[in-house]
Design a protein around this motif. Structure first.
Motif, PDB file in Angstrom:
ATOM      1  N   GLY A 186     109.103  73.628 193.568  1.00 39.84           N
ATOM      2  CA  GLY A 186     109.749  72.154 193.645  1.00 39.84           C
ATOM      3  C   GLY A 186     109.604  71.508 195.196  1.00 39.84           C
ATOM      4  O   GLY A 186     109.137  70.339 195.115  1.00 39.84           O
ATOM      5  N   SER A 187     109.766  72.230 196.014  1.00 42.25           N
ATOM      6  CA  SER A 187     109.544  71.772 197.482  1.00 42.25           C
ATOM      7  C   SER A 187     108.008  71.352 197.822  1.00 42.25           C
ATOM      8  O   SER A 187     107.738  70.414 198.155  1.00 42.25           O
ATOM      9  N   PHE A 188     107.113  72.239 197.158  1.00 42.20           N
ATOM     10  CA  PHE A 188     105.797  72.057 197.583  1.00 42.20           C
ATOM     11  C   PHE A 188     105.426  70.765 196.766  1.00 42.20           C
ATOM     12  O   PHE A 188     104.423  70.031 197.458  1.00 42.20           O
ATOM     13  N   THR A 189     105.824  70.703 195.530  1.00 37.40           N
ATOM     14  CA  THR A 189     105.466  69.481 194.906  1.00 37.40           C
ATOM     15  C   THR A 189     105.751  68.181 195.272  1.00 37.40           C
ATOM     16  O   THR A 189     105.224  67.248 195.486  1.00 37.40           O
ATOM     17  N   THR A 190     107.250  68.193 195.910  1.00 36.43           N
ATOM     18  CA  THR A 190     107.522  66.869 196.194  1.00 36.43           C
ATOM     19  C   THR A 190     107.045  66.531 197.678  1.00 36.43           C
ATOM     20  O   THR A 190     106.695  65.469 198.029  1.00 36.43           O
ATOM     21  N   ILE A 191     106.768  67.574 198.536  1.00 33.42           N
ATOM     22  CA  ILE A 191     106.211  67.398 199.908  1.00 33.42           C
ATOM     23  C   ILE A 191     104.640  66.819 199.612  1.00 33.42           C
ATOM     24  O   ILE A 191     104.378  66.000 200.340  1.00 33.42           O
ATOM     25  N   VAL A 192     103.918  67.557 198.770  1.00 33.10           N
ATOM     26  CA  VAL A 192     102.532  66.701 198.525  1.00 33.10           C
ATOM     27  C   VAL A 192     102.567  65.629 197.993  1.00 33.10           C
ATOM     28  O   VAL A 192     102.015  64.716 198.144  1.00 33.10           O
ATOM     29  N   ALA A 193     103.652  65.165 197.038  1.00 37.78           N
ATOM     30  CA  ALA A 193     103.827  63.644 196.513  1.00 37.78           C
ATOM     31  C   ALA A 193     104.181  62.759 197.748  1.00 37.78           C
ATOM     32  O   ALA A 193     103.886  61.600 197.865  1.00 37.78           O
ATOM     33  N   LEU A 250     119.649  69.254 193.641  1.00 36.52           N
ATOM     34  CA  LEU A 250     118.042  69.442 193.284  1.00 36.52           C
ATOM     35  C   LEU A 250     117.923  68.726 191.924  1.00 36.52           C
ATOM     36  O   LEU A 250     116.510  67.899 191.856  1.00 36.52           O
ATOM     37  N   ILE A 251     118.657  68.866 190.981  1.00 32.53           N
ATOM     38  CA  ILE A 251     118.063  68.165 189.806  1.00 32.53           C
ATOM     39  C   ILE A 251     118.080  66.302 190.038  1.00 32.53           C
ATOM     40  O   ILE A 251     117.271  65.906 189.505  1.00 32.53           O
ATOM     41  N   ARG A 252     119.184  65.916 190.740  1.00 38.55           N
ATOM     42  CA  ARG A 252     119.069  64.595 191.105  1.00 38.55           C
ATOM     43  C   ARG A 252     117.950  64.055 191.927  1.00 38.55           C
ATOM     44  O   ARG A 252     117.033  63.376 191.875  1.00 38.55           O
ATOM     45  N   ALA A 253     117.352  64.983 192.794  1.00 38.21           N
ATOM     46  CA  ALA A 253     116.459  64.857 193.878  1.00 38.21           C
ATOM     47  C   ALA A 253     115.108  64.886 192.986  1.00 38.21           C
ATOM     48  O   ALA A 253     114.321  63.857 193.390  1.00 38.21           O
ATOM     49  N   SER A 254     114.755  65.794 192.135  1.00 37.53           N
ATOM     50  CA  SER A 254     113.441  65.776 191.650  1.00 37.53           C
ATOM     51  C   SER A 254     113.439  64.933 190.424  1.00 37.53           C
ATOM     52  O   SER A 254     112.347  64.253 190.385  1.00 37.53           O
ATOM     53  N   LEU A 255     114.184  64.578 189.955  1.00 38.85           N
ATOM     54  CA  LEU A 255     114.442  63.250 188.949  1.00 38.85           C
ATOM     55  C   LEU A 255     114.184  62.116 189.532  1.00 38.85           C
ATOM     56  O   LEU A 255     113.100  61.127 189.205  1.00 38.85           O
ATOM     57  N   GLY A 256     114.941  61.855 190.635  1.00 35.30           N
ATOM     58  CA  GLY A 256     114.808  60.611 191.595  1.00 35.30           C
ATOM     59  C   GLY A 256     113.363  60.273 191.813  1.00 35.30           C
ATOM     60  O   GLY A 256     112.797  59.508 191.895  1.00 35.30           O
ATOM     61  N   MET A 257     112.831  61.664 192.433  1.00 38.93           N
ATOM     62  CA  MET A 257     111.305  61.248 193.132  1.00 38.93           C
ATOM     63  C   MET A 257     110.251  61.349 191.879  1.00 38.93           C
ATOM     64  O   MET A 257     109.604  60.271 192.031  1.00 38.93           O
ATOM     65  N   ALA A 258     110.531  61.858 190.973  1.00 33.22           N
ATOM     66  CA  ALA A 258     109.601  61.753 189.710  1.00 33.22           C
ATOM     67  C   ALA A 258     109.513  60.071 189.451  1.00 33.22           C
ATOM     68  O   ALA A 258     108.547  59.496 189.219  1.00 33.22           O
ATOM     69  N   VAL A 259     110.699  59.516 189.174  1.00 33.04           N
ATOM     70  CA  VAL A 259     110.727  58.126 188.809  1.00 33.04           C
ATOM     71  C   VAL A 259     110.161  57.398 189.964  1.00 33.04           C
ATOM     72  O   VAL A 259     109.299  56.343 189.620  1.00 33.04           O
ATOM     73  N   ALA A 260     110.670  57.555 191.292  1.00 32.30           N
ATOM     74  CA  ALA A 260     110.091  56.429 192.333  1.00 32.30           C
ATOM     75  C   ALA A 260     108.723  56.712 192.630  1.00 32.30           C
ATOM     76  O   ALA A 260     108.021  55.816 192.711  1.00 32.30           O
ATOM     77  N   LEU A 303     100.878  58.359 189.479  1.00 32.48           N
ATOM     78  CA  LEU A 303     101.462  58.663 188.129  1.00 32.48           C
ATOM     79  C   LEU A 303     101.383  60.236 188.065  1.00 32.48           C
ATOM     80  O   LEU A 303     101.972  60.716 187.610  1.00 32.48           O
ATOM     81  N   ALA A 304     100.088  60.795 188.285  1.00 32.80           N
ATOM     82  CA  ALA A 304      99.968  62.117 188.351  1.00 32.80           C
ATOM     83  C   ALA A 304     101.035  62.869 189.245  1.00 32.80           C
ATOM     84  O   ALA A 304     101.493  64.167 188.706  1.00 32.80           O
ATOM     85  N   ALA A 305     101.569  62.410 190.333  1.00 40.06           N
ATOM     86  CA  ALA A 305     102.323  63.071 191.198  1.00 40.06           C
ATOM     87  C   ALA A 305     103.741  63.169 190.498  1.00 40.06           C
ATOM     88  O   ALA A 305     104.443  63.986 190.447  1.00 40.06           O
ATOM     89  N   GLY A 306     104.118  61.843 190.200  1.00 37.52           N
ATOM     90  CA  GLY A 306     105.410  61.788 189.390  1.00 37.52           C
ATOM     91  C   GLY A 306     105.435  62.955 188.215  1.00 37.52           C
ATOM     92  O   GLY A 306     106.476  63.339 187.907  1.00 37.52           O
ATOM     93  N   ALA A 307     104.366  62.815 187.683  1.00 33.35           N
ATOM     94  CA  ALA A 307     104.210  63.927 186.329  1.00 33.35           C
ATOM     95  C   ALA A 307     104.565  65.473 186.952  1.00 33.35           C
ATOM     96  O   ALA A 307     105.139  66.171 186.126  1.00 33.35           O
ATOM     97  N   VAL A 308     103.966  65.695 187.914  1.00 33.48           N
ATOM     98  CA  VAL A 308     104.050  66.921 188.341  1.00 33.48           C
ATOM     99  C   VAL A 308     105.421  67.155 189.015  1.00 33.48           C
ATOM    100  O   VAL A 308     105.984  68.333 188.608  1.00 33.48           O
ATOM    101  N   ILE A 309     106.092  66.091 189.534  1.00 35.36           N
ATOM    102  CA  ILE A 309     107.472  66.434 189.851  1.00 35.36           C
ATOM    103  C   ILE A 309     108.473  66.477 188.717  1.00 35.36           C
ATOM    104  O   ILE A 309     109.441  67.419 188.904  1.00 35.36           O
ATOM    105  N   PHE A 310     107.871  65.576 187.719  1.00 33.83           N
ATOM    106  CA  PHE A 310     109.074  66.181 186.790  1.00 33.83           C
ATOM    107  C   PHE A 310     108.732  67.290 186.098  1.00 33.83           C
ATOM    108  O   PHE A 310     109.913  67.781 185.745  1.00 33.83           O
TER     109      PHE A 310
END
Length: 408
Positions: free
Chosen positions: A30-37, A95-105, A184-191
């Protein structure tokens, strides 16, 4: 700290959660994907800003800087709040809040129509995000104390790998799928990370303690504030040292490389070398710290980094700079895991999230101050002065940590 029952046996704070290894794997992913995004937009951000209607080199550079820095500014402001809420309502929930929030943003960032919306969503990403810092809290508090630095080293490697892979992917994906589709692809991976976090992470319940203990939160709950304050300063110093050369490294490389066409390539190697070194060393230095003591590794890493900064001011070829940046990355890789481990060992569990949140904010402060001061010194006193000045600060940090570390 007492014992907790979690359906799969009895665990103690010393033993950590029975699920700590699985939690660690999910947190690294999760950290890897969000930092990549967060970092993949670096190569194409000016192009996206221009597509949104901004014209003129100065305006494009200004809005690009504002859009990139907005996320880190808002993240620094809310990191202690998310840490406090994690202590109160659970680290997994954050972590649930952060990953969902990042996916949407991140997905919405691919749909913006003007630069104001872009900056606004970057601010929102910082406010809602914080997955990596939240992972530090969960891994630090759920891993066995004897393995905490190694676990945090693995997490740090994942974060640094995200910092390294993000710009690389950002340089490739837009050419094949377009800038908006990249977001959009980054958001999908974070989801996907959101789903993994929700379904796979298991957080052990912690004892609530007495009413008096629950009322006394924040710094008041920390009996010995010396180690905590030392780690806040060390975290800020680490990021300051990492970022102080960022504004001048391309200009510095231009003095070393005769072919102008090769300057940006070599500068990219120099920047990536430090990140690669940290990826390779973080877990190993964390394992060493678990054996010989976190303070000893912190002092050693700061001192070695100070020594490696000195020759960087006097290099005569580009490969010397790249090699020295790689070695410095090796030495810095163990600092963040050890900083988090010292905080975890010296604060009550009920406020660990809050204190690690303050640690995150101090690191963001270093990320902001480093480029500002490094650019000013480099412009007025010369490129070499940036390396030498940072070396002095690192040496002072090593001496300070040596003086304040507990004597047993």
């Amino acid at each position: 700290m007492g014992r907790t029952e979690a359906g799969h046996g009895t665990t103690t704070e010393e033993d950590g959660s029975a699920h700590w290894r699985r939690n660690l794997i999910v947190c690294v992913f999760g950290s890897f994907t969000t930092i990549v995004a967060m970092t993949l937009l670096l190569p194409f951000l000016p192009l996206y800003v221009e597509q949104l209607g901004v014209s003129g080199p100065a305006a494009i550079a200004t809005w690009s800087g504002a859009a990139f820095g907005a996320t880190f500014l808002s993240a620094a402001l809310v990191a202690p709040l998310w840490g406090q809420l994690a202590d109160r309502y659970g680290r997994k929930l954050m972590l649930i809040r952060a990953s969902l929030g990042m996916a949407v943003a991140m997905s919405l960032t691919g749909m913006v129509q003007d630069v104001y919306q872009l900056v606004g969503l970057r601010l929102l990403a910082g406010l809602l995000g914080g997955y990596a810092s939240g992972s530090f809290v969960l891994v630090a508090t759920q891993s066995p104390k004897a393995r905490s630095a190694w676990a945090l080293g693995m997490l740090s490697s994942g974060i640094m790998a995200g910092n390294l892979a993000g710009p690389l992917l950002g340089g490739v994906l837009p050419q094949h799928i377009g800038i908006r589709a990249t977001f959009l692809a980054a958001g999908a991976v974070i989801f996907v990370a959101f789903l993994a976090t929700t379904l796979l992470i298991h957080e052990e319940k912690r004892p609530r303690g007495t009413a008096a203990a629950r009322e006394r939160g924040g710094f008041a709950a920390v009996p010995d504030k010396g180690p905590l304050l030392a780690m806040l300063a060390t975290g800020m110093l680490l990021m300051f040292a990492n970022m102080s050369v960022e504004p001048i490294i391309t200009l510095y490389v231009a003095e070393l490389v005769p072919d102008p066409a090769q300057v940006t390539i070599v500068a990219g190697f120099a920047m990536s070398a430090a990140a690669l070194g940290s990826i390779l060393s973080a877990a190993r230095l964390g394992r060493l710290a678990d054996r010989v003591g976190h303070w000893n590794v912190i002092v050693g890493c700061l001192l070695v980094s100070a020594l490696l900064l000195v020759p960087q001011a006097f290099v005569s070829t580009s490969w010397q700079l790249v090699a020295l940046r790689f070695l410095m990355g090796l030495s810095l890789g163990g600092l963040l895991p050890c900083v988090a481990s010292v905080i975890r060992h010296n604060v009550p569990d009920r406020v660990a999230g809050t204190m690690l949140g303050y640690s995150t904010s101090s690191q963001y402060a270093g990320q902001v101050a480093g480029p500002l001061l490094g650019g000013f010194v480099g412009g007025h006193l010369g490129m070499g002065a940036v390396f030498l000045g940072t070396a002095v600060l690192m040496a002072v940090g090593a001496a300070f940590n040596w003086m304040v570390k507990p004597r047993r």
